[in-house]
Design a protein around this motif. Structure first.
Motif, short mmCIF file in Angstrom:
data_model
loop_
_atom_site.label_atom_id
_atom_site.label_comp_id
_atom_site.label_asym_id
_atom_site.label_seq_id
_atom_site.Cartn_x
_atom_site.Cartn_y
_atom_site.Cartn_z
N ALA A 87 31.80 87.75 70.48
CA ALA A 87 30.59 87.97 69.69
C ALA A 87 30.69 87.11 68.45
CB ALA A 87 30.43 89.44 69.31
N MET A 88 29.53 86.57 68.04
CA MET A 88 29.52 85.64 66.91
C MET A 88 28.22 85.76 66.14
SD MET A 88 29.39 81.44 67.11
CE MET A 88 31.02 81.30 67.84
N VAL A 89 28.30 85.61 64.82
CA VAL A 89 27.11 85.37 64.02
C VAL A 89 27.17 83.91 63.58
CG1 VAL A 89 28.22 86.23 61.90
CG2 VAL A 89 25.73 86.07 62.04
N CYS A 92 30.55 92.77 70.30
CA CYS A 92 29.21 93.05 69.78
C CYS A 92 29.11 92.82 68.27
CB CYS A 92 28.78 94.47 70.12
SG CYS A 92 29.74 95.75 69.29
N LEU A 93 27.89 93.01 67.77
CA LEU A 93 27.59 92.88 66.35
C LEU A 93 26.74 94.07 65.93
CD1 LEU A 93 26.47 89.72 64.45
CD2 LEU A 93 25.08 91.77 64.28
N HIS A 152 23.84 94.41 68.70
CA HIS A 152 23.57 93.20 69.46
C HIS A 152 24.78 92.90 70.34
CE1 HIS A 152 20.08 92.23 66.86
NE2 HIS A 152 20.81 92.89 65.97
N MET A 153 24.55 92.77 71.65
CA MET A 153 25.62 92.43 72.58
C MET A 153 25.02 91.75 73.80
SD MET A 153 26.68 96.11 74.21
CE MET A 153 27.93 95.32 75.23
N ALA A 154 25.88 91.07 74.55
CA ALA A 154 25.40 90.26 75.66
C ALA A 154 25.04 91.09 76.89
CB ALA A 154 26.46 89.22 76.02
N ALA A 194 26.96 93.02 58.28
CA ALA A 194 27.21 93.16 59.70
C ALA A 194 28.70 93.28 59.96
CB ALA A 194 26.64 91.97 60.47
N ILE A 195 29.01 93.94 61.08
CA ILE A 195 30.37 93.97 61.62
C ILE A 195 30.33 93.25 62.96
CG2 ILE A 195 32.22 95.38 62.56
CD1 ILE A 195 31.44 97.58 60.63
#
Length: 290
Positions: A110-112, A128-129, A141-143, A220-221
């Motif tokens: 996971a990336m921002v 995730c985020l 947010h996750m794929a 965010a985490i």
């Protein structure tokens, strides 16, 4: 002059689920991104890469190094992921051309990412985020939506049959569960399966991305599925509460709370079904400015 979006790293943490084994998570950040990579537990009968003692840790490190050094505001994330996969595949297959597909190393991430004019989530797999905006709204947010629920259901079936996480040698020591896990692993990075970072460069064509709707500032985490269990499995927090707790108390106390759930509250997974008693846990707490 238009101000560019920014990512400010406030805190990081990475903690092995079993201190006696390699931590198979990696994290990294630069001016344009912050990311977590979660190497998937190997399902082969041996390790094929010896540098780190774990093929999963090795593949996670390959992508972490490539992301940290290669991602800028204007690079295509898919190009960096594809190049890293090609390099890893060449290294792995040079000495091990006949490895069963279920033993190929792979990882979730996971990336921002901060582009010139926007902030986005990128990911593959179950990392995730958690995003908390200034107005108090929050989102996950996750794929792979639903991934956590499906894994818990599969773990519950295993536990119901064996009696607990550590019984009979655990998930990898149980022939029926291991066979099912290997079948699922073989389907990854194939049409119709889920896509992850690993030895299949075509996975770069399936990166999940989503613009993050932020006005002003947000927090965010970015984390591996270990920390996300505090929300999706143990239900100790919702998305907003997890980020607020990290801002108020830091990431360390959250990991300590997670370990109490895993080791003291439910060590055998009878109440909270999962395949591992304790999972590697890695997180980055960031402030985002739109």
């Amino acid at each position: 002059m238009t101000r560019k979006p920014t990512i400010s790293v406030l805190a990081t943490i990475t903690d092995p689920g079993n201190p006696a084994k390699p931590n198979e998570d990696r994290l990294g950040h630069n001016e344009a991104c912050a990311f977590v990579i979660d190497g998937a537990t190997g399902l082969g009968d041996r390790q094929y890469i010896d540098e780190t003692g774990s093929d999963a840790a090795w593949i996670a490190a390959q992508f972490a190094d490539s992301f940290r050094s290669g991602i800028t505001r204007d690079t295509a994330i898919s190009d960096i992921a594809r190049a890293a996969s090609l390099k890893a595949r060449a290294t792995f297959t040079a000495n091990h051309p006949e490895v069963p597909r279920y033993a190929w190393p792979l990882s979730a991430f996971a990336m921002v990412h901060a582009a010139e004019d926007s902030l986005s989530f990128y990911g593959l797999g179950d990392s995730c985020l958690f995003l908390l905006r200034e107005d108090g709204t929050a989102s996950l947010h996750m794929a792979i939506p639903g991934a956590y629920t499906r894994e818990q259901a599969h773990a519950q079936s295993h536990i119901a049959r064996t009696g607990g996480i550590t019984k009979g040698g655990g998930a990898l020591g149980d022939a029926e569960t291991l066979t099912a896990l290997r079948k699922h692993r073989e389907s990854q990075n194939t049409p119709g399966g889920i896509w992850t970072l690993g030895l299949v460069p075509e996975a770069a064509d399936h990166l999940v991305s989503e613009k993050l709707a932020i006005t002003g500032k947000a927090h965010a985490i970015v984390c591996s599925d270990g920390l996300s269990d505090l929300v999706v499995l143990y239900e100790a927090y919702d998305a907003a509460g997890l980020v607020r707790a990290a801002l108020d108390r830091g990431l360390g106390p959250l990991v300590e709370q997670l370990r109490r759930f895993e080791r003291e509250t439910d060590p055998e997974g009878l109440r909270y079904p999962r395949f591992k008693q304790c999972d590697d846990t890695t997180a980055i707490l960031v402030e985002l400015t739109a």
